[in-house]
Design a protein around this motif. Structure first.
Motif, PDB file in Angstrom:
ATOM      1  N   TRP A  40      46.460  31.328  37.788  1.00 14.68           N
ATOM      2  CA  TRP A  40      46.751  32.573  38.501  1.00 14.68           C
ATOM      3  C   TRP A  40      48.202  32.987  38.274  1.00 14.68           C
ATOM      4  O   TRP A  40      48.507  34.170  38.092  1.00 14.68           O
ATOM      5  CB  TRP A  40      46.518  32.400  39.999  1.00 14.68           C
ATOM      6  CG  TRP A  40      45.113  32.560  40.480  1.00 14.68           C
ATOM      7  CD1 TRP A  40      44.356  31.622  41.122  1.00 14.68           C
ATOM      8  CD2 TRP A  40      44.271  33.719  40.386  1.00 14.68           C
ATOM      9  NE1 TRP A  40      43.113  32.121  41.430  1.00 14.68           N
ATOM     10  CE2 TRP A  40      43.038  33.404  40.987  1.00 14.68           C
ATOM     11  CE3 TRP A  40      44.457  34.987  39.847  1.00 14.68           C
ATOM     12  CZ2 TRP A  40      41.993  34.315  41.064  1.00 14.68           C
ATOM     13  CZ3 TRP A  40      43.410  35.893  39.921  1.00 14.68           C
ATOM     14  CH2 TRP A  40      42.193  35.555  40.524  1.00 14.68           C
ATOM     15  N   GLN A  43      48.574  34.646  35.080  1.00 16.26           N
ATOM     16  CA  GLN A  43      48.033  35.995  35.144  1.00 16.26           C
ATOM     17  C   GLN A  43      49.039  36.959  35.764  1.00 16.26           C
ATOM     18  O   GLN A  43      49.319  38.034  35.229  1.00 16.26           O
ATOM     19  CB  GLN A  43      46.745  36.012  35.974  1.00 16.26           C
ATOM     20  CG  GLN A  43      45.529  35.465  35.266  1.00 16.26           C
ATOM     21  CD  GLN A  43      44.285  35.605  36.122  1.00 16.26           C
ATOM     22  OE1 GLN A  43      43.854  34.659  36.770  1.00 16.26           O
ATOM     23  NE2 GLN A  43      43.715  36.778  36.136  1.00 16.26           N
ATOM     24  N   TRP A  65      42.918  44.892  36.580  1.00 15.93           N
ATOM     25  CA  TRP A  65      42.865  43.951  37.693  1.00 15.93           C
ATOM     26  C   TRP A  65      41.743  44.254  38.679  1.00 15.93           C
ATOM     27  O   TRP A  65      41.630  43.591  39.715  1.00 15.93           O
ATOM     28  CB  TRP A  65      44.203  43.961  38.430  1.00 15.93           C
ATOM     29  CG  TRP A  65      45.318  43.398  37.616  1.00 15.93           C
ATOM     30  CD1 TRP A  65      46.060  44.030  36.673  1.00 15.93           C
ATOM     31  CD2 TRP A  65      45.820  42.062  37.662  1.00 15.93           C
ATOM     32  NE1 TRP A  65      46.994  43.189  36.130  1.00 15.93           N
ATOM     33  CE2 TRP A  65      46.870  41.956  36.727  1.00 15.93           C
ATOM     34  CE3 TRP A  65      45.479  40.938  38.428  1.00 15.93           C
ATOM     35  CZ2 TRP A  65      47.582  40.785  36.519  1.00 15.93           C
ATOM     36  CZ3 TRP A  65      46.196  39.773  38.219  1.00 15.93           C
ATOM     37  CH2 TRP A  65      47.227  39.704  37.271  1.00 15.93           C
ATOM     38  N   CYS A  67      38.715  43.589  38.447  1.00 16.08           N
ATOM     39  CA  CYS A  67      37.731  42.514  38.534  1.00 16.08           C
ATOM     40  C   CYS A  67      38.018  41.566  39.678  1.00 16.08           C
ATOM     41  O   CYS A  67      37.094  41.071  40.322  1.00 16.08           O
ATOM     42  CB  CYS A  67      37.692  41.728  37.227  1.00 16.08           C
ATOM     43  SG  CYS A  67      36.531  40.359  37.274  1.00 16.08           S
ATOM     44  N   GLY A  68      39.307  41.288  39.922  1.00 18.72           N
ATOM     45  CA  GLY A  68      39.641  40.364  41.007  1.00 18.72           C
ATOM     46  C   GLY A  68      39.064  40.801  42.337  1.00 18.72           C
ATOM     47  O   GLY A  68      38.339  40.047  42.994  1.00 18.72           O
ATOM     48  N   SER A  71      34.995  40.967  42.089  1.00 19.67           N
ATOM     49  CA  SER A  71      34.370  39.643  42.095  1.00 19.67           C
ATOM     50  C   SER A  71      34.643  38.921  43.402  1.00 19.67           C
ATOM     51  O   SER A  71      33.803  38.161  43.901  1.00 19.67           O
ATOM     52  CB  SER A  71      34.866  38.806  40.915  1.00 19.67           C
ATOM     53  OG  SER A  71      36.251  38.545  41.022  1.00 19.67           O
ATOM     54  N   GLY A  72      35.826  39.158  43.992  1.00 24.85           N
ATOM     55  CA  GLY A  72      36.121  38.527  45.272  1.00 24.85           C
ATOM     56  C   GLY A  72      35.210  38.999  46.377  1.00 24.85           C
ATOM     57  O   GLY A  72      34.822  38.223  47.260  1.00 24.85           O
ATOM     58  N   TRP A 143      37.807  39.147  33.099  1.00 22.56           N
ATOM     59  CA  TRP A 143      36.795  39.294  34.160  1.00 22.56           C
ATOM     60  C   TRP A 143      36.066  37.974  34.399  1.00 22.56           C
ATOM     61  O   TRP A 143      35.792  37.609  35.548  1.00 22.56           O
ATOM     62  CB  TRP A 143      35.823  40.416  33.790  1.00 22.56           C
ATOM     63  CG  TRP A 143      36.352  41.769  34.121  1.00 22.56           C
ATOM     64  CD1 TRP A 143      37.500  42.335  33.642  1.00 22.56           C
ATOM     65  CD2 TRP A 143      35.774  42.717  35.019  1.00 22.56           C
ATOM     66  NE1 TRP A 143      37.681  43.581  34.184  1.00 22.56           N
ATOM     67  CE2 TRP A 143      36.636  43.850  35.026  1.00 22.56           C
ATOM     68  CE3 TRP A 143      34.634  42.745  35.795  1.00 22.56           C
ATOM     69  CZ2 TRP A 143      36.367  44.975  35.805  1.00 22.56           C
ATOM     70  CZ3 TRP A 143      34.359  43.873  36.565  1.00 22.56           C
ATOM     71  CH2 TRP A 143      35.233  44.960  36.564  1.00 22.56           C
ATOM     72  N   ASP A 146      38.396  35.803  36.487  1.00 23.59           N
ATOM     73  CA  ASP A 146      38.451  36.160  37.905  1.00 23.59           C
ATOM     74  C   ASP A 146      37.185  35.745  38.639  1.00 23.59           C
ATOM     75  O   ASP A 146      37.238  35.264  39.767  1.00 23.59           O
ATOM     76  CB  ASP A 146      38.681  37.667  38.059  1.00 23.59           C
ATOM     77  CG  ASP A 146      40.158  38.029  38.094  1.00 23.59           C
ATOM     78  OD1 ASP A 146      40.980  37.098  38.254  1.00 23.59           O
ATOM     79  OD2 ASP A 146      40.500  39.207  37.957  1.00 23.59           O
ATOM     80  N   ASN A 149      37.377  31.910  39.006  1.00 24.89           N
ATOM     81  CA  ASN A 149      38.347  31.485  40.026  1.00 24.89           C
ATOM     82  C   ASN A 149      37.828  31.740  41.435  1.00 24.89           C
ATOM     83  O   ASN A 149      38.016  30.926  42.337  1.00 24.89           O
ATOM     84  CB  ASN A 149      39.681  32.207  39.814  1.00 24.89           C
ATOM     85  CG  ASN A 149      40.526  31.560  38.741  1.00 24.89           C
ATOM     86  OD1 ASN A 149      40.429  30.355  38.503  1.00 24.89           O
ATOM     87  ND2 ASN A 149      41.355  32.338  38.077  1.00 24.89           N
ATOM     88  N   ASN A 150      37.180  32.894  41.636  1.00 23.51           N
ATOM     89  CA  ASN A 150      36.601  33.168  42.952  1.00 23.51           C
ATOM     90  C   ASN A 150      35.438  32.227  43.249  1.00 23.51           C
ATOM     91  O   ASN A 150      35.244  31.810  44.394  1.00 23.51           O
ATOM     92  CB  ASN A 150      36.138  34.624  43.030  1.00 23.51           C
ATOM     93  CG  ASN A 150      37.272  35.576  43.320  1.00 23.51           C
ATOM     94  OD1 ASN A 150      37.886  35.522  44.374  1.00 23.51           O
ATOM     95  ND2 ASN A 150      37.580  36.451  42.374  1.00 23.51           N
ATOM     96  N   VAL A 444      40.309  41.013  49.431  1.00 26.13           N
ATOM     97  CA  VAL A 444      40.158  41.694  48.146  1.00 26.13           C
ATOM     98  C   VAL A 444      39.809  43.168  48.265  1.00 26.13           C
ATOM     99  O   VAL A 444      40.035  43.931  47.324  1.00 26.13           O
ATOM    100  CB  VAL A 444      39.090  40.987  47.279  1.00 26.13           C
ATOM    101  CG1 VAL A 444      39.479  39.559  47.016  1.00 26.13           C
ATOM    102  CG2 VAL A 444      37.712  41.055  47.930  1.00 26.13           C
TER     103      VAL A 444
END
Length: 512
Positions: A40, A43, A65, A67-68, A71-72, A143, A146, A149-150, A444
């Motif tokens: 992160w 990033q 950004w 996607c964060g 997806s979150g 993507w 992200d 990571n989520n 998010v």
């Protein structure tokens, strides 16, 4: 079923009691945050400048950004929901952690080698030309990263909540440990991002399509994935879980027969207590404040403080200085996270600490305006007198000081809200994974708004980063007032002779 009442749709069989969990197991799971946050940090510090080098204009960089937040909003609640009810023989959380780590590996390879893969696919080597194929590969990898990571964060936090077994002290300490290791990962990531010769560790990273900046980024990501793999394997191989029975999950499914996850999510929102709603609203304001700065922090140093242009040496020097500031931020955050374990218990459950932290966040974000104006003024004077454009020492010191002081609210935001969320949802029998996933939606959702609006908004005011920072300062001040005035202290749940466990949850099938 007691007194003829149906169980709450949120109620889920709790795993066997884990009150005697050795501290090293909590540390092993929390340490995964080092590997996650290393990536992160890379990033946040390197990728916004990198996408501009690939040919994406500054005003469109924020859309990368998106996607964060997206997806979150979807992945973390989904991961929490299904990890709450996973009946794998390996446990509820570990299968998700392993799968997410594998996805992170794939994503990092795509991001790090995007320029090389784009060149092999036909992109021009001209430094001034856009690289559409590299951009496409980068966006796909970004993507996936992200999403992964989520997918990884929700089960990790839920695993720590499982190990804490509803005990306030253990929950607070587990989240503080997670925040501490997050800070360690940030320090390593930002230190790696600020070092310009890291690519020499792996000479093969420098290619025709990948210059020094790109090779450094590629090397950083290779180090981060190696670290994440090591920590994840250690955690999932040493910290065991007792699986839950399929029968209990089948009974759980009968309470939401047709809606599945969305029924579970709606049920979660319906069952949330007033304190949980207050917490969600407070997190939305805090996230609004943070994300505008996180999105553009190093770009702000390169552009406004150093006065450079994307791709130039002055700009690159500013980006590295910003990475150094983020490293200082993370070091302060790590120390603060440890301090929270000692002082939060006696200060209204940490509520006042978090409120004061948000006030400090507002002050620091407002300071960016003053620093920018002073930097511009000293730069004009230096140019008029025939000097260089390098910022004055006082400007550099003020910039790094703001980054460092921001480590205090960083640690509080990473620790206290999630502890409160675990305690609040335990008080009404909520599944930890889903409830913390819903809390992440509050984190998010503002990020989605900021990603969609900050680029055009900044462009409207001349293309700089300050408008997003001013909005962030306003949101932080509002969050401070909200937390101090409305957010209540959680009920006492520490396991002692006079305080029973709040996680002694039972399930019964509904009557027909």
């Amino acid at each position: 079923m007691e007194n003829g009442k149906h169980p709450s749709p949120l109620q889920l069989q709790s795993p066997p009691p884990l009150r005697q969990t050795p501290p090293w197991k909590v540390v092993a799971v929390a340490a995964i945050a080092v590997g996650v946050q290393f990536g992160w940090a890379l990033q946040f510090s390197l990728l916004t400048p990198y996408v501009q080098l690939l040919g994406i204009p500054h005003k469109w960089a924020s859309y990368i950004w998106l996607c964060g937040p997206i997806s979150g909003m979807v992945v973390q609640p989904l991961a929490g929901h299904y990890s709450d009810r996973c009946t794998s023989k390996f446990g509820r959380r570990r299968p998700f952690i392993a799968a997410a780590t594998a996805l992170v590996t794939v994503a990092v390879i795509l991001i790090g080698f995007a320029a090389d893969l784009g060149h092999l696919s036909g992109d021009s080597l001209d430094s001034g030309a856009a690289k559409p194929r590299a951009i496409t590969i980068f966006v796909v990898g970004f993507w996936i990263l992200d999403v992964a990571n989520n997918l990884l964060m929700a089960p990790c936090r839920a695993f720590l909540a499982d190990l804490s077994d509803g005990d306030q002290r253990k929950t607070r300490n587990a989240n503080a440990a997670f925040a501490f290791f997050t800070a360690v990962g940030n320090v390593l990531g930002y230190a790696a991002g600020s070092y310009s010769n890291l690519h020499r560790l792996f000479p093969f990273t420098s290619t025709q399509a990948c210059d020094v900046y790109c090779a450094n980024l590629k090397t950083c990501f290779l180090i981060s994935i190696t670290l994440l793999l090591i920590l994840t394997v250690l955690a999932i191989s040493t910290v065991r879980e007792d699986p839950i029975s399929r029968l209990s999950v089948q009974k759980k499914d009968e309470t939401v027969p047709f809606l599945g996850f969305f029924g579970e999510l709606l049920s979660a929102l319906k069952e949330f207590s007033k304190p949980m709603w207050y917490l969600l609203l407070a997190m939305m304001l805090t996230s609004t404040a943070w994300f505008g700065f996180v999105l553009y922090d190093t770009d702000w140093v390169g552009r406004e403080v150093y006065g450079g242009e994307v791709g130039g040496k002055v700009y690159d020097s500013g980006v590295r200085a910003g990475s150094l500031g983020l490293m200082l931020n993370s070091a302060v955050a790590g120390v603060t996270a440890l301090a929270v374990m000692l002082v939060a218990r006696g200060v209204k459950g940490g509520n006042r600490l978090w409120g004061c932290g948000n006030l400090l966040l507002a002050v620091c974000l407002a300071m960016t305006v003053w620093i920018t104006k002073v930097a511009e003024s000293t730069r004009r004077k230096a140019v008029a007198s025939g000097g260089g454009t390098t910022p004055a020492r006082g400007v550099k010191a003020a910039t790094l000081s703001v980054f460092a002081v921001l480590g205090i609210p960083t640690a509080m935001t990473s620790t206290i809200p999630f502890s409160l969320g675990s305690i609040y949802c335990s008080s009404f029998g909520g599944g930890q994974g889903l409830s913390l996933g819903v809390l992440n939606v509050a984190v998010v959702l503002p990020q989605l708004v900021v990603s969609l609006t900050s680029g055009p908004w900044d462009q409207l005011f001349g293309g700089g980063n300050l408008p997003a920072f001013v909005i962030g300062a306003t949101a932080a001040a509002a969050s401070c007032v909200f937390v101090l005035a409305l957010l209540p202290s959680p009920p006492r749940t520490d396991h002692d002779p006079s305080s029973p466990s709040v996680l002694k949850i039972t399930i019964s099938a509904p009557s027909h």
